[in-house]
Design a protein around this motif. Structure first.
Motif, PDB file in Angstrom:
ATOM      1  N   PHE A  70      -6.234   5.949   5.960  1.00 37.32           N
ATOM      2  CA  PHE A  70      -6.424   6.971   4.933  1.00 37.32           C
ATOM      3  C   PHE A  70      -5.875   6.482   3.586  1.00 37.32           C
ATOM      4  CE2 PHE A  70      -4.714  10.850   2.753  1.00 37.32           C
ATOM      5  CZ  PHE A  70      -5.950  11.309   2.315  1.00 37.32           C
ATOM      6  N   ALA A  88      -8.923   2.203  -2.135  1.00 39.74           N
ATOM      7  CA  ALA A  88     -10.290   1.733  -2.356  1.00 39.74           C
ATOM      8  C   ALA A  88     -10.987   2.593  -3.419  1.00 39.74           C
ATOM      9  CB  ALA A  88     -11.081   1.773  -1.047  1.00 39.74           C
ATOM     10  N   LEU A 140      -5.434   3.410   2.720  1.00 39.56           N
ATOM     11  CA  LEU A 140      -6.285   2.297   2.277  1.00 39.56           C
ATOM     12  C   LEU A 140      -7.556   2.830   1.613  1.00 39.56           C
ATOM     13  CD1 LEU A 140      -6.481  -0.818   2.365  1.00 39.56           C
ATOM     14  CD2 LEU A 140      -7.806  -0.574   4.473  1.00 39.56           C
ATOM     15  N   SER A 141      -8.106   3.911   2.185  1.00 31.14           N
ATOM     16  CA  SER A 141      -9.340   4.460   1.610  1.00 31.14           C
ATOM     17  C   SER A 141      -9.079   5.018   0.210  1.00 31.14           C
ATOM     18  CB  SER A 141      -9.934   5.533   2.529  1.00 31.14           C
ATOM     19  OG  SER A 141      -9.224   6.748   2.428  1.00 31.14           O
TER      20      SER A 141
END
Ligand SMILES: Nc1ncnc2c1ncn2[C@@H]1O[C@H](COP(=O)(O)OP(=O)(O)O)[C@@H](O)[C@H]1O
Ligand SMILES: [Mg+2]
Lengths: 240, 306
Positions: B174, B180, B176-177
């Motif tokens: 989560f 991103a 990391l997203s």
């Protein structure tokens, strides 16, 4: 061509306006399961815009897009991706601060939601031969490697349909052959593709079925041999 | 899988151990409370700013909403203070939900709109015509439920919760997203990330932490006014601490707060005018020379910051 496959993607009358300008002016294209369709046309004819609209990056202004029997028209990208469409970028857009592995992992985690994620990432990186760089920060990759990273991330979402935008531009002859072989290997796993390429020669190594666009509309569909003998096609390619 | 959480958990355990032991050696409980308060706020801000890049200048709005949400629950609904604190957190989340459309704005527009929203909330709460509910400008009196120790440990609990949230974000898909999305929304959504949803969740978690903190503060302080809990100083302090320490890690905001809030307490309170000058200069220097904070010095040297 694979005439008995059923329709996977069906685009009809697609329109995309930028202000008053119609970058897509009623485009039709259909692709059958597992089929590769080449998409050619002069610069500015709307090939990238078509990919952007199908993949949800741009919102269309008319027409329809059906995938696997369902409408994906105006859906947000993440939904389109989870339904099985993905794409690459003509100018690669990696998540530059993340590692190669992290980029691809996101696709495996959020885009496919099935199977062993670690294995999915590993396979995707092996297909594009970036596995030995998995811990590199994406910003440190070359332009060509970043394109391949984009392809690996797309593959990690387990697409049924890939939209490939000028992946071969600027590569050497040797690299071109390698990329073509790789795309054919991906096709063999059941992935259909629209392969956008400025040069018909590259398309010829992948498929005999080509669509030519001009000024945001379809100009031609048929085999490459027919295209080469079609006066209109010859004119838009040489007339620039 | 769990192993990657170890460094973050180590940091959290160290902070908790210090905060449990210190009261036995150091008698200024109010300093320790405020330190915990800013540590929690810094981690709360880290959730939204560090992981999505949105810098909410009106962060204090959630703090005030939490303080008032809890106070109203305690005084009007006679809920116990501990559950009142949780209700304060929920009140801040509700404000956060109302403000979700602000996430469509970018950069300075978002910061300013959020600041305006926090001031609007301030004026609503301080409005004399709402006296029956908020006591308007006359302030809240919670002295009937005052309990220094219970509110102190509640604040510690809020801080632990905030640090655990950031540890999760630091180490999970989560988190990391969100990173991103912060880098490139289009690429993130083509990896299958639901951009609007992920961002809204981060926003609400960040609001929740500020709301819990405001509520615990209200309980500890017992008597407060709208101008206390909607003071822009709360936003500014938190932002400076986070910028100084560094974002996106558990340790960065903690280090920034520990250093700067201690300095503020030992130098700043006696000569606040110099301190404001110092803060102003510090912000400029940080933005120009060290935009990623103290932690980034270590990270550039390839040192892992938990
Ligand atoms: N984001 C945009 N804003 C305005 N015009 C655009 C945008 N994207 C593409 N265009 C215009 O649409 C037309 C088609 O562009 P494009 O799809 O990139 O062509 P191709 O990929 O075939 O070279 C061009 O005239 C281009 O200038
Ligand atoms: Mg193009």
């Amino acid at each position: 061509m694979c005439p008995n496959g059923k329709h996977l993607l069906k685009v009809e009358g697609l329109v995309k306006k930028f202000g008053g300008f119609r970058a897509l002016n009623g485009v039709n294209i259909d692709v059958r399961e597992g089929q590769i369709v080449g998409l050619a046309g002069p610069n500015g004819s709307g090939k990238t815009t078509l990919i952007n609209v199908i993949s949800g990056v741009y919102r269309p202004d008319g027409g329809s897009v059906e995938f696997d029997g369902r409408s994906v028209y105006k859906l947000p990208s993440h939904k389109i991706v989870r339904m099985g469409i993905n794409r690459t970028f003509q100018v690669p857009k990696p998540l530059a601060g993340l590692t190669v592995w992290e980029n691809v992992k996101l696709g495996a985690v959020y885009g496919s939601r099935e199977g062993n994620r670690r294995e999915t990432v590993r396979q995707a990186l092996e297909i594009v031969q970036l596995h030995n760089m998995k811990d590199s920060v994406s910003a440190d990759l070359t332009f060509a490697q970043q394109k391949l990273l984009g392809l690996a991330t797309a593959l990690a979402t387990k697409p049924k349909m890939l939209l490939v935008d000028e992946i071969a531009a600027g590569l050497s002859h040797q690299e071109l052959l390698w990329i073509a072989e790789m795309l054919l290997r991906i096709q063999k796993t059941g992935v259909a593709m629209i392969v956008v390429e400025h040069h018909l020669g590259f398309i010829d190594t992948l498929t005999s079925d080509v669509v030519v666009m001009n000024a945001g509309a379809n100009l031609f569909r048929g085999s490459i041999q027919e295209a080469a003998q079609n006066d209109e096609v010859v004119e838009v390619f040489l007339g620039r | 899988m769990l192993r990657r959480y170890f460094p973050s958990l180590g940091v959290i355990l160290a902070i908790v151990a210090i905060l449990l032991c210190l009261p036995h050696f150091y008698s200024n409980q109010s300093f320790l409370f405020n330190m915990m308060l800013y540590l929690a706020l810094a981690e709360g801000l880290n959730i939204i700013y560090g992981f999505t890049g949105y810098l909410p200048f009106g962060y204090v709005g959630f703090f005030g909403a939490g303080a008032y949400g809890a106070a109203i629950a305690i005084t009007l609904l006679h809920i116990s203070p501990f559950f009142g604190v949780i209700i304060g957190g929920i009140a801040a989340v509700l404000i956060g939900i109302i403000l979700i459309p602000l996430l469509r704005l970018s950069g300075a527009y978002f910061a300013i709109a959020n600041l305006a929203a926090s001031q609007a909330l301030y004026f609503v709460v301080a409005n004399p015509s709402l006296e029956k509910i908020t006591q308007g400008p006359y302030g809240i009196d919670l002295s009937s439920v005052y309990n220094a120790d219970a509110s102190y440990y509640t604040m510690l609990g809020v801080l632990v919760f905030a640090m655990l949230l950031v540890a999760y974000m630091r180490n999970s898909n989560f988190g990391l997203s969100l990173l991103a999305i912060k880098e490139d929304q289009v690429t993130a959504s083509l990896a299958g990330v639901n951009v609007v949803k992920a961002r809204s969740i981060a926003w609400m978690l960040s609001a929740f932490v500020a709301g819990l903190s405001g509520a615990a503060f209200g309980w500890y302080t017992a008597v407060f006014y709208p101008s206390t809990v909607f003071s822009l100083d709360v936003s500014v302090f938190t932002i400076v601490f986070v910028l100084f320490g560094g974002i996106g890690t558990v340790a960065g905001p903690l280090v920034g707060t520990l250093i700067l809030y201690s300095m503020y307490n030992f130098i700043g309170i006696s000569t606040p005018q110099y301190f404001q000058l110092f803060y102003g200069l510090l912000i400029i220097v940080l933005v120009l020379f060290l935009p990623d904070g103290v932690a980034s010095i270590l990270q550039k040297g390839k040192v892992y910051v938990p």
